[in-house]
Design an enzyme around this catalytic site. Structure first.
Site, PDB file in Angstrom:
ATOM      1  N   HIS A 195      10.367  66.285  77.357  1.00 47.60           N
ATOM      2  CA  HIS A 195      10.945  65.122  76.670  1.00 47.60           C
ATOM      3  C   HIS A 195      12.454  65.385  76.666  1.00 47.60           C
ATOM      4  O   HIS A 195      12.965  66.051  75.772  1.00 47.60           O
ATOM      5  CB  HIS A 195      10.371  65.069  75.247  1.00 47.60           C
ATOM      6  CG  HIS A 195      11.120  64.205  74.280  1.00 47.60           C
ATOM      7  ND1 HIS A 195      10.674  62.968  73.901  1.00 47.60           N
ATOM      8  CD2 HIS A 195      12.276  64.391  73.594  1.00 47.60           C
ATOM      9  CE1 HIS A 195      11.522  62.440  73.027  1.00 47.60           C
ATOM     10  NE2 HIS A 195      12.504  63.290  72.819  1.00 47.60           N
TER      11      HIS A 195
ATOM     12  N   HIS B  97       0.732  59.807  79.355  1.00 46.66           N
ATOM     13  CA  HIS B  97       1.588  59.861  78.166  1.00 46.66           C
ATOM     14  C   HIS B  97       1.132  58.843  77.116  1.00 46.66           C
ATOM     15  O   HIS B  97       1.616  57.718  77.070  1.00 46.66           O
ATOM     16  CB  HIS B  97       3.040  59.592  78.584  1.00 46.66           C
ATOM     17  CG  HIS B  97       4.060  59.981  77.546  1.00 46.66           C
ATOM     18  ND1 HIS B  97       5.298  60.492  77.874  1.00 46.66           N
ATOM     19  CD2 HIS B  97       4.035  59.940  76.188  1.00 46.66           C
ATOM     20  CE1 HIS B  97       5.982  60.740  76.767  1.00 46.66           C
ATOM     21  NE2 HIS B  97       5.235  60.397  75.735  1.00 46.66           N
TER      22      HIS B  97
ATOM     23  N   ASP C 189       3.678  55.821  77.474  1.00 53.38           N
ATOM     24  CA  ASP C 189       4.282  56.333  76.241  1.00 53.38           C
ATOM     25  C   ASP C 189       3.836  55.468  75.056  1.00 53.38           C
ATOM     26  O   ASP C 189       4.632  55.152  74.168  1.00 53.38           O
ATOM     27  CB  ASP C 189       5.813  56.405  76.334  1.00 53.38           C
ATOM     28  CG  ASP C 189       6.433  57.239  75.210  1.00 53.38           C
ATOM     29  OD1 ASP C 189       5.686  57.805  74.399  1.00 53.38           O
ATOM     30  OD2 ASP C 189       7.676  57.306  75.156  1.00 53.38           O
TER      31      ASP C 189
HETATM   32  C1  NCD Z   1       7.199  58.772  70.453  1.00 54.72           C
HETATM   33  C2  NCD Z   1       6.342  58.856  69.227  1.00 54.72           C
HETATM   34  O1  NCD Z   1       6.344  57.904  68.442  1.00 54.72           O
HETATM   35  O2  NCD Z   1       5.609  59.838  69.057  1.00 54.72           O
HETATM   36  N1  NCD Z   1       8.152  57.706  70.281  1.00 54.72           N
HETATM   37  C3  NCD Z   1       8.792  57.023  71.245  1.00 54.72           C
HETATM   38  O3  NCD Z   1       9.598  56.127  70.959  1.00 54.72           O
HETATM   39  N2  NCD Z   1       8.571  57.289  72.511  1.00 54.72           N
HETATM   40  C4  NCD Z   1       7.821  60.083  70.748  1.00 54.72           C
HETATM   41  C5  NCD Z   1       8.331  60.205  72.137  1.00 54.72           C
HETATM   42  O4  NCD Z   1       7.556  60.143  73.113  1.00 54.72           O
HETATM   43  O5  NCD Z   1       9.532  60.375  72.307  1.00 54.72           O
HETATM   44 ZN    ZN Z   2       9.072  61.604  74.392  1.00 57.99          ZN
END
Ligand code: NCD
Ligand code: ZN
Length: 436
Positions: free
Chosen positions: A187, A68, A313
């Protein structure tokens, strides 16, 4: 050829956690033995120069695989691009990263999948594997051509950043993705429950006067998607799990045999809503940081295997966006370069998680679930590998980060425990914290 002497090998694929001498030759892990003599090594080298690393007190493990990461290319290269993101990856100990599809345009056809793949190869650092969207334009109403995109190199499908609100669309996606053998990454966020909340709803959000997002915004979709995976037999992967209720739902579904895996982000394991301050948007993330109790549930879920993987992420944003007032700043934490060290310092050192479990969850399990090479140091496997120094400490400094993003809660803070050498297919790509 490389000779790592007296290094502590952690390789969950072989249930191995022991000191070994490790030889790397021709891009592969050649051999591991309790000890080797110089004579033996030179015989194996057959005239090839040998670089010897005295690695006593250090760990070697398979390169981390991050399922991710947001690399922002194409379209938002001011935040990050595939070159900067994959350099940040190898600096952080990642040898494979899966690039999320919420770019501009979104990755919803084969040509775009092939573009991301090619840019990753051109960059020449970590393996970059594209994730395609589930729906065209990430609009939630029409499925992409999954089989074609898989043939182009897609590793999974996800509308991450946006939930698939229509349950029938999600059901169809899980059904159709079976043709590809690839997971649908969800998500989980109910748009209406989340509303325009800024942090997790609770005592802390009330005290701070910030609009809250209830835990149910995540958990109702987790429940829905588990039921749909159960009904269809589709392959479901749940992104960034952050609530106690979600962990419990996943635990129960796994006991019933549902085809599901789930990931947790380092920031949800380390921080909670009480760490948020109005003057620092670094911890404004989606899903929002939960309560202390959620944090405990996530750690327990990762320990007992309910949560299969750790994933960053990595969500890079520009400083001008992240220095807006709290309500206006985008959600996201940039974490490729700090995530492993943060997990080491905040979770492994205090005894909350074992390093073996961390490597299993961040390398072996992702390789298994997504059908990727890597995740192992078995002799004959590709040498995607990390040498980790548990004592090396560094102040996270804007001047040394190679990601374009600076939206990390660790900026200016000291972390301990870093990858000091990283190999991809036996090629050294990072040494002494400098990307080569
Ligand atoms: C992610 C993004 O900035 O693309 N932001 C986040 O806070 N995680 C989007 C996501 O993964 O939800
Ligand atoms: Zn997400």
């Amino acid at each position: 050829m490389w000779w790592l002497k007296e290094v502590w090998v952690i390789d969950p694929s072989q249930s191995l956690s022991a000191p070994r001498d490790v030889l790397v030759k021709g891009g592969q892990v050649l051999e591991m033995a309790s000890s080797m003599t110089e004579e033996e090594v030179l015989t194996i080298a057959q005239g090839e120069p040998v670089e010897t690393i005295n690695a006593k007190g250090k760990f070697v493990f398979p390169g981390l695989i991050d399922v991710h990461t947001h690399l922002r290319e194409p379209g938002q290269e001011e935040k990050e691009d595939i070159l900067s993101g994959s350099r940040a990856a190898v600096r952080g100990g990642f040898t494979t990263i899966l690039a999320m599809a919420n770019t501009k345009p979104v990755i919803d056809n084969r040509a775009l999948v092939e573009f991301v793949l090619l840019q990753g190869v051109r960059a020449g650092y970590a393996h970059v594997l594209p994730i395609g969207t589930v729906t065209k334009g990430m609009q939630g109403s029409e499925l992409v051509e999954m089989v074609d995109m898989k043939e182009g190199g897609a590793a999974a499908f996800s509308d991450d950043g946006k939930n698939i609100q229509n349950a029938e669309m999600m059901r169809l996606a899980l059904e159709y993705a079976k043709l590809t053998g690839l997971p649908i990454i969800s998500h989980c966020e109910d748009k209406d429950l989340a509303g325009d909340g800024l942090m997790r709803r609770g005592v802390t959000s009330a005290r701070m006067g910030l609009k809250g997002i209830p835990a149910s915004a995540e958990s109702v979709i987790v429940a829905r998607d588990l039921l749909l995976a159960e009904e269809t037999g589709g392959k479901l992967h749940l992104a960034h799990i952050s609530t106690t209720e979600s962990v419990n739902l996943i635990r129960e579904a796994k006991a019933r045999g549902v085809n599901v895996t789930a990931e947790v982000n380092p920031h949800h394991l380390i921080f909670c809503d009480e760490d948020i301050t109005l003057t620092d948007t670094a911890l404004k993330v989606n899903p929002p940081l939960g309560s202390r109790g959620d944090r405990e549930s996530l750690i327990e879920g990762l320990r007992d295997g309910t949560l299969d993987m750790i994933a960053t992420d990595h969500a890079p944003h520009t400083q001008s966006e992240k220095t807006r007032p709290f309500a206006e700043a985008p959600f996201g934490i940039a974490s490729l370069e700090t995530a492993l060290s943060a997990v080491w310092q905040y979770l492994v050192l205090p005894g909350q998680l074992s390093l073996d479990r961390v490597i299993e969850a961040w390398s072996y399990s992702p390789a298994q679930r997504f059908g990727l090479s890597g995740g192992t140091l078995k002799p004959g496997s590709s040498a995607d590998m990390v040498l980790f120094d548990p004592d090396f400490s560094e102040v996270i400094d804007s001047a040394t980060l190679v990601s374009k993003a600076r939206n990390t809660p660790f900026l200016g803070k000291s972390l301990q425990g870093f990858p000091i050498m990283v190999w991809v297919e036996g090629q050294l790509v990072q040494r002494n914290r400098t990307v080569i």
